[in-house]
Design a protein around this motif. Sequence first.
Motif, PDB file in Angstrom:
ATOM      1  N   TYR A 128      -3.354  -4.550  10.482  1.00 30.12           N
ATOM      2  CA  TYR A 128      -3.455  -3.131  10.852  1.00 30.12           C
ATOM      3  C   TYR A 128      -3.103  -2.921  12.316  1.00 30.12           C
ATOM      4  O   TYR A 128      -2.408  -1.982  12.680  1.00 30.12           O
ATOM      5  N   ARG A 138      -6.812  -8.706   7.740  1.00 28.24           N
ATOM      6  CA  ARG A 138      -6.517  -7.289   7.517  1.00 28.24           C
ATOM      7  C   ARG A 138      -6.524  -6.527   8.841  1.00 28.24           C
ATOM      8  O   ARG A 138      -5.632  -5.724   9.114  1.00 28.24           O
ATOM      9  N   MET A 171       0.836  -1.219   0.000  1.00 34.15           N
ATOM     10  CA  MET A 171       0.000   0.000   0.000  1.00 34.15           C
ATOM     11  C   MET A 171       0.864   1.260   0.000  1.00 34.15           C
ATOM     12  O   MET A 171       1.921   1.297   0.614  1.00 34.15           O
ATOM     13  N   CYS A 185      -9.778   0.355   3.379  1.00 38.07           N
ATOM     14  CA  CYS A 185      -8.691   0.275   2.395  1.00 38.07           C
ATOM     15  C   CYS A 185      -7.453   1.070   2.789  1.00 38.07           C
ATOM     16  O   CYS A 185      -6.358   0.741   2.383  1.00 38.07           O
ATOM     17  N   ILE A 186      -7.611   2.110   3.578  1.00 42.12           N
ATOM     18  CA  ILE A 186      -6.441   2.802   4.097  1.00 42.12           C
ATOM     19  C   ILE A 186      -6.348   2.488   5.578  1.00 42.12           C
ATOM     20  O   ILE A 186      -7.370   2.521   6.270  1.00 42.12           O
ATOM     21  N   ARG A 187      -5.157   2.200   6.046  1.00 39.38           N
ATOM     22  CA  ARG A 187      -5.045   1.857   7.463  1.00 39.38           C
ATOM     23  C   ARG A 187      -5.420   3.046   8.336  1.00 39.38           C
ATOM     24  O   ARG A 187      -4.770   4.089   8.265  1.00 39.38           O
ATOM     25  N   PRO A 188      -6.485   2.910   9.131  1.00 38.11           N
ATOM     26  CA  PRO A 188      -6.881   4.007  10.005  1.00 38.11           C
ATOM     27  C   PRO A 188      -6.176   3.896  11.346  1.00 38.11           C
ATOM     28  O   PRO A 188      -5.593   2.857  11.648  1.00 38.11           O
ATOM     29  N   LEU A 222      -0.397   7.333   1.619  1.00 35.13           N
ATOM     30  CA  LEU A 222      -1.852   7.246   1.825  1.00 35.13           C
ATOM     31  C   LEU A 222      -2.199   7.234   3.309  1.00 35.13           C
ATOM     32  O   LEU A 222      -3.324   7.007   3.684  1.00 35.13           O
ATOM     33  N   GLN A 223      -1.202   7.427   4.155  1.00 37.04           N
ATOM     34  CA  GLN A 223      -1.449   7.489   5.585  1.00 37.04           C
ATOM     35  C   GLN A 223      -2.290   8.715   5.912  1.00 37.04           C
ATOM     36  O   GLN A 223      -2.225   9.720   5.231  1.00 37.04           O
ATOM     37  N   TYR A 224      -3.069   8.585   6.966  1.00 32.66           N
ATOM     38  CA  TYR A 224      -3.877   9.727   7.384  1.00 32.66           C
ATOM     39  C   TYR A 224      -3.011  10.766   8.072  1.00 32.66           C
ATOM     40  O   TYR A 224      -1.992  10.445   8.647  1.00 32.66           O
TER      41      TYR A 224
END
Lengths: 278, 259
Positions: free
Chosen positions: B212, B208, A1, B182-185, A5-7
């Motif tokens: 994470y 998943r 990934m 889909c994006i690691r929170p 794209l990390q927050y």
Amino acid sequence: MDANLQYSDEIYDSSRRPHPLIDEFLSLWKYRELVYQFTARTITARYKRSVIGVAWTMLNPLATMIILTLVFSQIFRFRVEYYPVYVLSGLMAWNFFSHTTSASMGEMIWSGGLLNRIYVPKSVFAVSAIGTGLVNLGLSFIPLVLIAVVIGVKITPAILVMPFSVILLSIFALGVGLFLATAAVFFADMIPVYEVLLTIWMYATPIIYPLEILPADLLWLFRLNPLLYLVQIFRDPLYLGVVPEWRVWAIAAGFSLTAFLIGGLIFTSKTNEYAYRI
Amino acid sequence: MSTLTASNTAAIERQPTNSHPVISFENVAVLYRVPRERVSGIKEYAVRWLQRRLSYEEFWALQDISFEVKRGEVFGVIGRNGAGKSTMLKVMARVLHPTRGRVVMRGKVAPLLELGAGFHPELTGRENIYLNSALLGFTRKQVDSMFSSILDFAEIGDFIDAPLRTYSTGMVARLGFSVASCIRPEILLVDEVLSVGDSQFQEKCLDRMNSYQKQGTTIVIVSHNMGTIQNFCSRALLLEHGRTVALGNVSEVIQHYTG
């Protein structure tokens, strides 16, 4: 990934938010893609299932214009030069206002299921209603100019100020729409009440009749109506080919900003309650 | 109370984020006010207001809830139906604003609460991915770059350009999970989500979530299934009628619940 794209570091603190109006604005900016998605969805949903699609947006005002022109020239027999353009330009501004404000209110109520389930800035519904209105306004602008040219209205560079008229109209409609959306959450019969109000409001605004037919001693009353000015700054540049004088712009802008501030403040002061109420 | 809050706030700004709890609840309470009779009209409302007859059924869904969850923890919330579990998740997801108290969530929250809540049956899978991502606050650029990985994970195949109403329940759930995760929170909220889809897909979701969590994501799980809670959680909270009954080590809390 993808690593970028990390927050970013987001912090939600329920007790330490900026002023609700600012908070709403920042949140709306973050969710701007949602405004686009809602607007696109409304427009595609409207046209996907109809045979002649986009043409409806243009045919609808045309049909209304033909009917009104016949009625007013044959039955009431007052003479307004280039009446089709007079009535059509007025109707366009009016339809924009009435559709966007009704939609702001309706979308807010109908999306209750969504507000109960995920967080979104609540004003996203009102703002996308404006977005949808702008697309429709843009589409119906094409037949308007065509008719104007065909019946012999002289198009002057004054039409270049029309985007500013549309901006003021949008700000006014957003303010009124936000106010109505708040009211509709608390009072279920707001929607039918507003429908009646709209009918009265439309006939109180010189859209299908000229201002001159009104009795002179009642004119002051009609001049309290914000839409009188907002319709004028939209109509005059095309219909008369002149830019309205600055005083008209100032009044229109004053009404728009006042409506926006009042609507925005009322709407955002209740943001925390919508999910409980809908 | 106000001085306490002020000193806390100052402390937050001085220290690096890592040393802070990712989730913190301070005396959180949520009050639902349900009108006793349905007063919906303006006229009726005005009349009743004048007569001072507007009465509400007040119902505290949560009361006096205080706890903290650290980075990378898997935190379980258990309790019977109506104990306030879902309300608590809604407060974390920012759907409900707490009536009292303070909630702090540090980092992006991915709510796996109502998968596909914003899905539209007439739009295609592709259009729904964009709509749903926007509902979760993603930008167009983010969606574009993660589109193929969403697709891969959801295993929708050629259905991607068919309207969502032609999808099976399992496909909708897969697409919903895929978009939301889909994006690691930093924080993942999970509400009985693993009961949807087939076992193979459940496995994939768990994988998943595990990966994470290893990367530092904090997970909150609400479940009736004590097995799920026991397997995944390090700590748990037991709710009863909106109040904390037990908080701490997962086995002890479960024992409290079942015993």
